[in-house]
Design an enzyme around this catalytic site. Structure first.
Site, mmCIF file in Angstrom:
data_model
loop_
_atom_site.group_PDB
_atom_site.id
_atom_site.type_symbol
_atom_site.label_atom_id
_atom_site.label_comp_id
_atom_site.label_asym_id
_atom_site.label_seq_id
_atom_site.Cartn_x
_atom_site.Cartn_y
_atom_site.Cartn_z
ATOM 1 C CG LEU A 75 -2.038 -1.195 1.224
ATOM 2 C CD1 LEU A 75 -2.770 -1.306 2.466
ATOM 3 C CD2 LEU A 75 -2.840 -1.282 -0.054
ATOM 4 C CB CYS A 76 4.169 1.747 -0.224
ATOM 5 S SG CYS A 76 5.174 1.845 1.635
ATOM 6 C CG HIS A 77 1.161 6.584 -2.080
ATOM 7 N ND1 HIS A 77 0.701 6.359 -1.017
ATOM 8 C CD2 HIS A 77 -0.171 6.801 -2.847
ATOM 9 C CE1 HIS A 77 -0.714 6.716 -0.666
ATOM 10 N NE2 HIS A 77 -1.204 6.939 -1.940
ATOM 11 C CG MET A 117 6.399 2.758 4.875
ATOM 12 S SD MET A 117 6.589 1.802 6.212
ATOM 13 C CE MET A 117 6.935 0.050 5.582
ATOM 14 C CD GLU A 118 9.161 5.514 0.666
ATOM 15 O OE1 GLU A 118 8.450 5.145 -0.317
ATOM 16 O OE2 GLU A 118 8.812 5.830 1.663
ATOM 17 C CG ASP A 132 24.043 -12.455 0.266
ATOM 18 O OD1 ASP A 132 23.746 -13.694 0.337
ATOM 19 O OD2 ASP A 132 24.474 -11.855 -0.924
#
Length: 162
Positions: A75-77, A117-118, A132
């Site tokens: 739901l992120c733009h 969120m980014e 990793d």
């Protein structure tokens, strides 16, 4: 805030409509760390990991992740980011703390919605990249303390969580 913004009156998930919101300069800062054996940190610090420059590659991975956040979080733009910067701090072990690497991501845009969120995605992917690249020598590494540190801009103003 009294309600979750990603649900409508019937409780269905939806993307928040930001069309009516003013475009402002917005900044999100997130942080986290990965704990590891002291020997693993020494390999990172010396720059002789078999897969290459661990922190350089983690930095690029974090930048790429910030740009792809809307593809990962449903739901992120999608946002036009104006800046993504990642900083790393080597944390040497002491009596109270394990060896590790701290990561801070700062993300900026000018738009109708924030970049928290980014910033969080950038930190997570950068730390996963370190895992990793170093897992051949240390599978017991732990990613921890990922959180939003600061948010600036928009109607809700500034949030500090340091």
């Amino acid at each position: 805030m009294n309600s979750l913004t990603h649900f409508d009156a019937q409780g269905q998930a939806h993307m928040v409509d930001v069309a009516g919101k003013a475009s402002t300069h917005r900044i999100g800062v997130a942080g986290g760390r990965i704990e590891m054996q002291a020997g693993t940190l020494a390999i990172i610090e010396a720059g002789n990991a078999k897969k290459g420059d661990v922190l350089g590659i983690a930095r690029v991975a974090g930048i790429m992740a910030a740009k792809k956040t809307s593809e990962l979080i449903p739901l992120c733009h999608p946002l036009a980011l104006t800046r993504v910067a990642l900083e790393f701090e080597l944390l040497h072990a002491d009596a109270a703390n394990a060896a590790g690497v701290a990561c801070t991501a700062t993300v900026e845009t000018v738009g109708p919605t924030g970049v928290e969120m980014e910033a969080l995605t950038a930190v997570q992917v950068a730390l996963l990249t370190i895992y990793d690249m170093c897992k051949a020598v240390d599978r017991g590494m732990t990613i921890t303390d990922v959180r939003l540190l600061e948010k600036h801009g928009g109607k809700s103003g500034t949030f500090i969580n340091r």
